[in-house]
Structures are given as C-alpha cells and as structure tokens.
Design an enzyme around this catalytic site. Structure first.
Site, PDB file in Angstrom:
ATOM      1  N   GLY A  31      31.912  42.767   9.914  1.00 57.33           N
ATOM      2  CA  GLY A  31      31.350  43.877   9.346  1.00 57.33           C
ATOM      3  C   GLY A  31      31.936  43.828   8.020  1.00 57.33           C
ATOM      4  O   GLY A  31      32.783  43.382   7.433  1.00 57.33           O
ATOM      5  N   HIS A  37      29.729  37.430   3.045  1.00 58.58           N
ATOM      6  CA  HIS A  37      28.837  37.514   4.245  1.00 58.58           C
ATOM      7  C   HIS A  37      27.588  37.174   4.002  1.00 58.58           C
ATOM      8  O   HIS A  37      26.803  36.701   4.803  1.00 58.58           O
ATOM      9  CB  HIS A  37      28.927  38.917   5.087  1.00 58.58           C
ATOM     10  CG  HIS A  37      30.533  39.148   5.244  1.00 58.58           C
ATOM     11  ND1 HIS A  37      31.191  40.345   4.693  1.00 58.58           N
ATOM     12  CD2 HIS A  37      31.222  38.819   6.411  1.00 58.58           C
ATOM     13  CE1 HIS A  37      32.313  40.565   5.428  1.00 58.58           C
ATOM     14  NE2 HIS A  37      32.329  39.570   6.087  1.00 58.58           N
TER      15      HIS A  37
END
Ligand code: AMP
Length: 284
Positions: A31, A37
């Site tokens: 996260g 990402h």
C-alpha cells in the site's frame, strides 16, 4: 472495484474466475501507492483478464527494530488509485486472517536470501516468500507482477516459484523514478525536506558508475571504491548499508563487470532505508 477482506471469500472468487477461464494477474503490495505501484497495476490490466491487487503490510517481513508500526498507510487514497487503474479486486486482509496464531509454516529460499538486504534484514525474505506463497494460493493468479526496485526480492520469488513448481508466471517491471531520479518508494515519505534533496544522489551515483564502466573501468574494487567516495561526499548524512556488484540472477558477488552485472545499494538516510540498483551491462 470490489474490496475483499476475507480470505475464504477471496479464494472462492479466485476459483470462480479461474474456472470460467479468466486469466488473473496479481500485484502484491504493502500500500501507500505511488506511480511505481500503479505502473504494475497498469501492466497487469493490459496483460490479463482480471486484476487483483493485494494490500497487506506483512508483519513477518519486518525485523523487531524496523518500521512496521510507522509504515505509511492511506487506505482511502489507495482504494481510489487502484480503482482508477482498473483493478478488479483490492484484496486487503487483516493480519489475524492471514496469520493464524498457530501459524508454523515458513517458506525460505536459501542462499539467495543471505547477501544484500538479507544481511541487515535476517528474516525479511522468509516473511516475504511466506506471504507471497499464501497470496498466490488465495488469489490463484497465472501472472504475478513485481518491481525491479526490489531486485533481490524478485530474484528470490522467481526461484521460489521455480523450485516449488508454482503455476504462476513472474513478471518483473522497471523502476519508476521521480523526475530527479529518486526511485519511488513508500518510505520516501519518511524523508525530511533536507534528506529528500540529498536522496537523488543515490541514483546519480549509480549512473556515474555506469559511465565509468562505459569508459572501460571494470574492476569491482575500483567501481565500489569510487562510488563509496561519491556517496560520502554527496550524501554526508547517509549511512551506507551495502554497496555491491553482483551477478543479477545468482546474486553472487563478482570481481569484474560482466553481462548481467548489477550494482545494488542500500543507504540509511534519517528514518528511511533506501534501496536502488542498476544493471551495468544488460544480460546477453
Ligand atoms: P511495496 O508496496 O513496497 O511492497 O511494493 C509493492 C511492489 O511494487 C513490489 O513488487 C515493488 O518492487 C514494486 N515497486 C515499489 N517501488 C517501485 C518503483 N519505484 N518502481 C517499480 N516498482 C516498484
């Protein structure tokens, strides 16, 4: 995008996708998303029928004095960013659901986990392999996408997948950088403005080293010595954890630059431990 927290529900959904012939790609993450990402999610979206991103800050890959409790988190922002990338399921289990109190099983890739980050983070890769294996079993992907920023992690997961005959294709994707060259990382959030100004020198040093190689310097001792001086001068506040020249697949130290030679670095800067790497000569 669907949010799934429950492991059994995740596995049932994964079975239904698999039996209806859909190819799932998994993007495992902890996260606090940044463009690195998102680049993995985008690649997954373009190359698979169904995309699952896992968001799990895995306690077993943190050492006792590491940053588990302070690891940056922003669930709502992460949810919105993953949704925007077209992710189908955000799988965000609770720690208690992933690790039963009676959990006794560990997946360990020996040898490859000894050098580089393994030296200062002794049980780190055991934690990574165990959780990645569990995530594979819960999400049943045919493809799993990882970043080359964590080069050692990628090499270890490739080896685990090969050694355990896991039916997953491991895909490695290039490092996404800030405009000034700093490799994107959730841990960059720890940097003070002054440290943030120094941090791009990590990559600048790797580029210098690549230029030395192009000028004909190939001895590891020379390259590492010069780069050590460069970092001491440009990042006086930093503390080098390691600076190594290795063969990119075996992760074995090498004396001279050869095809597939990887220069890898980890530097402590304030509260952050930053890693980066560069392939000095592409693999043949
Ligand atoms: P993390 O959330 O830090 O565990 O990272 C999740 C995945 O994103 C891992 O496969 C990382 O290698 C990858 N990743 C992290 N930073 C970058 C980056 N700057 N560029 C590309 N991939 C990255």
């Amino acid at each position: 995008m669907q949010l799934v927290k429950d492991c059994i529900e995740m596995q049932e959904l994964a079975w239904s996708k698999r039996s209806s012939g859909l190819k799932t790609a998994l993007v495992p993450t902890m996260g606090y998303f940044h463009a690195g990402h998102l680049s993995l999610m985008r690649w997954a979206r373009e190359n698979a029928d169904f995309v699952i991103t896992s968001l799990f800050v895995n306690p077993t890959q943190f050492g006792p004095n590491e940053d588990l409790s302070s690891y940056p988190r922003d669930f709502d922002r992460d949810f919105a960013l993953a949704e925007k990338e077209g992710v189908d399921i955000l799988f965000a289990p609770d720690v208690e659901d992933i690790y039963d109190p009676k959990h006794l099983t560990w997946v360990e890739v020996t040898e490859l986990d000894q050098g580089l980050c393994g030296q200062s983070r002794p049980h780190h890769f055991r934690g990574v392999c165990t959780v990645v294996c569990k995530l594979f079993n819960l999400t049943l992907p045919v493809i799993a996408v990882f970043g080359e920023k964590d080069w050692q992690q990628l090499a270890i997961i490739r080896k685990m997948t090969e050694d355990l005959n896991l039916p997953v294709r491991i895909v490695g994707r290039p490092i996404v950088r800030e405009p000034d060259g700093l490799a994107m990382s959730s841990r960059n959030a720890y940097l003070t403005p002054e440290e943030r100004q120094l941090a791009p020198n990590i990559y600048a040093g790797l580029l210098e080293a690549k230029a030395w190689v192009q000028e004909g310097i190939v001895a590891a001792s020379k390259i590492l010595g010069r780069l050590n001086d460069f970092y001491r001068q440009k990042i006086p506040a930093g503390q080098i954890d390691y600076l190594e020249l290795v063969e990119g697949k075996s992760l074995q130290s090498i004396d001279r630059v050869c095809a597939g030679a990887l220069l890898a670095v980890a530097i402590y800067l304030g509260q952050a431990r930053l890693i980066d790497n560069i392939l000095l000569i592409p693999e043949e």
